[in-house]
Enzyme design. Structure first.
Site, PDB file in Angstrom:
ATOM      1  CB  ALA A 217      -0.882  -0.022   1.240  1.00 16.80           C
TER       2      ALA A 217
ATOM      3  N   GLY B  45       0.587  -4.884   0.999  1.00 17.20           N
ATOM      4  CA  GLY B  45      -0.648  -4.965   0.218  1.00 17.20           C
ATOM      5  C   GLY B  45      -0.457  -5.684  -1.118  1.00 17.20           C
TER       6      GLY B  45
ATOM      7  CD  GLU C 196      -2.092  -7.291   3.239  1.00 16.91           C
ATOM      8  OE1 GLU C 196      -1.784  -6.170   2.798  1.00 16.91           O
ATOM      9  OE2 GLU C 196      -2.604  -7.447   4.360  1.00 16.91           O
TER      10      GLU C 196
ATOM     11  CD  GLU D  64       1.948  -5.265   5.760  1.00 18.31           C
ATOM     12  OE1 GLU D  64       2.791  -6.173   6.006  1.00 18.31           O
ATOM     13  OE2 GLU D  64       1.121  -5.356   4.856  1.00 18.31           O
TER      14      GLU D  64
END
Ligand code: CAA
Length: 254
Positions: free
Chosen positions: A64, A109, A112, A132
């Protein structure tokens, strides 16, 4: 679309995340574009397979967008996570096969998003991780839930708690990717073509049975399988597939 490239090859759509200057990091705009295209694709009967990849040869998706997240409030962060969930749930549940062609960093992300795809092919330079924890946050796009379901609790916790980045071979060893190949996109396209040549109804049913069945108890899931099996026998594809077998020829499904 500002941050996505769309390329249609027959019944396959190659969807490329295109923010090379940010290693294809997922910001809100990119997630909204993904949501929009996935909604369109759900209704598009011409496309049977979606391949997701990243632009350039360095990254699939490096996570992200940290620069966008840096000053988010908790409320904004929750909205961002929910938007990510919505997009990744759509990928997981869409009525088409979705293949991740991982051509570099698949972090946070990005990892993911790959986990929400049905199948993952990795190029030899692919790298995976959930870093993260090193940024002082938890994963927010499903990593704490989909990773243990795919690689098991212990390995998932090791990756989530250490934030370490693993190479493609290691990702293959732990079952995070299906295959490591010199060219993940070529492999994805080849696999997509082989699936397209099979019975279309059965292909769609199989994806749905596996995805939905993972969230059911075995007894209910087996009933669901029997219903789908029965439905196949009212299709011309079952007639063609089985007569081709008895006539010792290749089936022609469409
Ligand atoms: N967000 C925003 N920008 C990013 C980014 C990210 N996730 N990853 C890379 N970039 C940007 C860099 O800031 C840099 O931009 P500038 O040139 O403007 O500075 C550009 O992409 C190139 O990156 P690097 O110079 O860092 O390239 P590198 O080869 O030295 O390192 C890397 C590559 C190891 C992938 C490194 O970029 C990196 O660690 N990126 C962050 C990875 C990460 O922590 N991802 C998880 C994000 S959090 C998340 O995803 C939460 C969630 O679950 C929802």
């Amino acid at each position: 679309m500002k941050n996505l490239l769309l390329d249609i090859k027959g019944k396959i759509m190659v969807l490329t995340i295109n923010r090379p200057n940010a290693l294809n990091a997922l910001n809100r705009d990119t997630l909204k574009e993904l949501k929009e295209i996935l909604c369109e694709l759900e209704k598009n009967d011409q496309i049977d397979v979606i391949i997701i990849t990243g632009s350039g040869d360095k990254a699939f998706i490096a996570g992200a967008d940290i620069k966008e997240m840096e000053n988010m409030t908790s409320v904004e962060a929750k909205g961002f996570a929910l938007l990510g969930h919505e997009v990744l749930n759509r990928i997981e549940n869409i009525n088409k096969l979705v293949i991740a062609s991982v051509n570099g960093f698949a972090l946070g992300g990005g990892c993911e998003l790959a986990l929400a795809c049905d199948i993952r092919f990795a190029s030899e330079n692919a790298k995976f991780g959930q870093p993260e924890v090193g940024l002082g946050i938890t994963p927010g796009f499903g990593g704490t839930q989909r990773l243990p379901r795919i690689v098991g609790k212990g390995i998932a916790l090791e990756l989530l708690l250490s934030g370490k980045i693993i190479n493609a071979e290691e990702a293959f060893r732990i079952g995070l990717v299906n295959k490591v190949v010199p060219n993940a996109l070529a492999e994805a396209e080849e696999f997509a073509q082989s699936v397209i040549s099979k019975g279309r109804f059965a292909v769609k049913q199989i994806k749905q049975l596996v995805v939905d069945g993972m969230n059911m108890d075995l007894c209910r899931a087996l009933k669901y399988e029997a219903e789908a099996f029965a439905l196949c026998f009212s299709t011309s594809e079952q007639k063609e597939g089985m007569s081709a077998f008895t006539e010792k020829r290749k089936p022609k499904f469409s």
